[in-house]
Design a protein around this motif. Sequence first.
Motif, PDB file in Angstrom:
ATOM      1  N   UNK A 230      48.349  47.234  39.836  1.00 55.47           N
ATOM      2  CA  UNK A 230      47.344  46.884  38.833  1.00 55.47           C
ATOM      3  C   UNK A 230      47.990  46.481  37.514  1.00 55.47           C
ATOM      4  N   UNK A 231      49.052  47.199  37.119  1.00 51.92           N
ATOM      5  CA  UNK A 231      49.742  46.831  35.873  1.00 51.92           C
ATOM      6  C   UNK A 231      50.419  45.470  35.998  1.00 51.92           C
ATOM      7  N   UNK A 232      50.894  45.143  37.190  1.00 50.92           N
ATOM      8  CA  UNK A 232      51.487  43.821  37.398  1.00 50.92           C
ATOM      9  C   UNK A 232      50.429  42.727  37.249  1.00 50.92           C
ATOM     10  N   UNK A 233      49.232  42.960  37.774  1.00 47.72           N
ATOM     11  CA  UNK A 233      48.156  41.986  37.633  1.00 47.72           C
ATOM     12  C   UNK A 233      47.760  41.840  36.166  1.00 47.72           C
ATOM     13  N   UNK A 234      47.732  42.964  35.438  1.00 49.87           N
ATOM     14  CA  UNK A 234      47.423  42.896  34.010  1.00 49.87           C
ATOM     15  C   UNK A 234      48.430  42.030  33.272  1.00 49.87           C
ATOM     16  N   UNK A 235      49.704  42.201  33.590  1.00 46.52           N
ATOM     17  CA  UNK A 235      50.750  41.394  32.941  1.00 46.52           C
ATOM     18  C   UNK A 235      50.585  39.913  33.272  1.00 46.52           C
ATOM     19  N   UNK A 236      50.308  39.617  34.536  1.00 45.88           N
ATOM     20  CA  UNK A 236      50.123  38.218  34.940  1.00 45.88           C
ATOM     21  C   UNK A 236      48.908  37.608  34.249  1.00 45.88           C
ATOM     22  N   UNK A 237      47.850  38.388  34.099  1.00 43.82           N
ATOM     23  CA  UNK A 237      46.650  37.849  33.452  1.00 43.82           C
ATOM     24  C   UNK A 237      46.911  37.504  31.996  1.00 43.82           C
ATOM     25  N   UNK A 238      47.761  38.288  31.329  1.00 40.10           N
ATOM     26  CA  UNK A 238      48.090  37.992  29.931  1.00 40.10           C
ATOM     27  C   UNK A 238      48.978  36.762  29.821  1.00 40.10           C
ATOM     28  N   UNK A 239      49.827  36.574  30.808  1.00 39.92           N
ATOM     29  CA  UNK A 239      50.708  35.398  30.792  1.00 39.92           C
ATOM     30  C   UNK A 239      49.978  34.115  31.171  1.00 39.92           C
ATOM     31  N   UNK A 240      48.922  34.248  31.981  1.00 40.62           N
ATOM     32  CA  UNK A 240      48.256  33.057  32.520  1.00 40.62           C
ATOM     33  C   UNK A 240      46.766  33.098  32.203  1.00 40.62           C
ATOM     34  N   UNK A 241      46.458  32.746  30.959  1.00 46.21           N
ATOM     35  CA  UNK A 241      45.062  32.721  30.534  1.00 46.21           C
ATOM     36  C   UNK A 241      44.284  31.610  31.238  1.00 46.21           C
ATOM     37  N   UNK A 263      42.803  47.443  34.402  1.00 49.01           N
ATOM     38  CA  UNK A 263      42.442  46.031  34.249  1.00 49.01           C
ATOM     39  C   UNK A 263      41.152  45.801  33.457  1.00 49.01           C
ATOM     40  N   UNK A 264      40.425  46.841  33.192  1.00 50.33           N
ATOM     41  CA  UNK A 264      39.144  46.688  32.508  1.00 50.33           C
ATOM     42  C   UNK A 264      39.347  46.095  31.109  1.00 50.33           C
ATOM     43  N   UNK A 265      38.507  45.116  30.756  1.00 53.02           N
ATOM     44  CA  UNK A 265      38.539  44.528  29.418  1.00 53.02           C
ATOM     45  C   UNK A 265      39.384  43.279  29.290  1.00 53.02           C
ATOM     46  N   UNK A 266      40.138  42.923  30.311  1.00 45.18           N
ATOM     47  CA  UNK A 266      40.942  41.697  30.247  1.00 45.18           C
ATOM     48  C   UNK A 266      40.026  40.499  30.478  1.00 45.18           C
ATOM     49  N   UNK A 267      40.067  39.485  29.600  1.00 40.32           N
ATOM     50  CA  UNK A 267      39.045  38.428  29.624  1.00 40.32           C
ATOM     51  C   UNK A 267      39.063  37.536  30.859  1.00 40.32           C
ATOM     52  N   UNK A 268      40.196  37.382  31.489  1.00 36.47           N
ATOM     53  CA  UNK A 268      40.259  36.490  32.656  1.00 36.47           C
ATOM     54  C   UNK A 268      40.410  37.264  33.962  1.00 36.47           C
ATOM     55  N   UNK A 269      40.010  38.535  33.956  1.00 33.16           N
ATOM     56  CA  UNK A 269      40.025  39.364  35.164  1.00 33.16           C
ATOM     57  C   UNK A 269      38.588  39.734  35.516  1.00 33.16           C
ATOM     58  N   UNK A 270      38.181  39.392  36.727  1.00 33.97           N
ATOM     59  CA  UNK A 270      36.855  39.756  37.223  1.00 33.97           C
ATOM     60  C   UNK A 270      36.989  40.991  38.103  1.00 33.97           C
ATOM     61  N   UNK A 271      36.138  41.994  37.847  1.00 38.61           N
ATOM     62  CA  UNK A 271      36.163  43.251  38.591  1.00 38.61           C
ATOM     63  C   UNK A 271      34.789  43.479  39.226  1.00 38.61           C
ATOM     64  N   UNK A 272      34.481  42.744  40.279  1.00 38.28           N
ATOM     65  CA  UNK A 272      33.130  42.837  40.857  1.00 38.28           C
ATOM     66  C   UNK A 272      32.910  44.034  41.767  1.00 38.28           C
ATOM     67  N   UNK A 273      33.950  44.827  42.010  1.00 36.40           N
ATOM     68  CA  UNK A 273      33.823  45.880  43.019  1.00 36.40           C
ATOM     69  C   UNK A 273      33.951  45.268  44.402  1.00 36.40           C
TER      70      UNK A 273
END
Length: 400
Positions: A230-241, A263-273
């Motif tokens: 999950x932390x890796x995805x967070x880092x990638x999301x910040x690098x690739x807006x 991952x909650x709160x990151x603007x380009x991450x969708x968390x639909x469940x």
Amino acid sequence: MTSERTHGRDRIACIVGTRPEAVKMAPVVLELRKQEWAEPLIVTTGQHGPVVGEVLSCFGLRADIALTPPRRSESLPTLTAQLLHQVDGCLRGARWRAVVVQGDTTSALAGSMAGFLSSLPVVHVEAGLRSGDLGNPFPEEAHRRMIAQVSALHLAPTPLAESNLRKGGLSGEATVVTGNTVIDAVVLAGRSPAAARDQLVRRTETIGAPVVVVTAHRRENWGEPISRISRAIAELSRRHRELTFLVAAHMNPSVRSAVESELRGLPNVLLPGPVAYAPFSRLLSRARLVITDSGGIQEEAAAFGLPVLVTRENTERVEGLEQRVARLVGTREAAIVAAAEEELAGGHGEFALPPRPNARPNPYGDGRAGERSAAACGWLLGHRDRPAEWRPEAVNERSR
């Protein structure tokens, strides 16, 4: 391979307990329904609850016999005992001719054991997958080996799976290479009207950004490994807006919480469940990259020519590794980020991949696995000749 026939249609118990089983069993049931000799009945164990019914509905199917769901327990022995008791009771209640199980779940193990102990021939869909490590993935590797020992017919998805069975001392005469039924399923589901109408599909299509699909759920990754993913995805999301990261969280609340807390709160991450199968298939067909620890998604992604980063230490889906449509990256944050950056930059290096779609021949099937599986069941029960097997090399030759 023959057996005594009964009057009328042969009643076949198709055991389904989990979401992946529903996906991969659906093409087999649909094809069995076309056979004049067969009466396939879907028996649901309740292992994954209502989501199984949702998946079956994508294919116009429903449970014919719904067993009492097991009591919630984190204990695998308790779950196994409950499911075995329930399936055994079902098989005692009617004149069955065969039991069909899929894959390596606890429901599949219980179904195969109940069938064997009731002296019914067991058909194993997706037989022969092996990681080579009895404890990894746990408990799936042990399950699939035990199911093989009591099966009368092994429906191997690939020639490599067939080879694994032979190496294990299982008769080649009792094995038919069919291709993987998930290829049939994912294409059918993605084309369904329900998928096109789904709100999540519409939202991602409205955003218009390339999509990276992410899933994480395997038991061996629970705890810190899922947090690292999950932390890796967070880092990638910040690098690739410019990308949308679609994180389809697992239905297990503790797994889902671990993923979403990072991952909650990151603007380009969708968390639909959890995402229903039909819209998930459509989203997958339009993705750029997949990051997953799921075995089934490794195969589904191949149907669309998608590269996959596998967040595990090993995988039984080695055909994807050999064709270089998948790559093992483990669960270290740095390794996941580096591999994703390489692919997103164009795949220059060890994981060099041609541009999608359908960049390489699919090593898992041609969309006719359900048809071959139904034909093989007919052969087992004495209704027809042994069916022709899938030859992936023929697909490869035509693609050159």
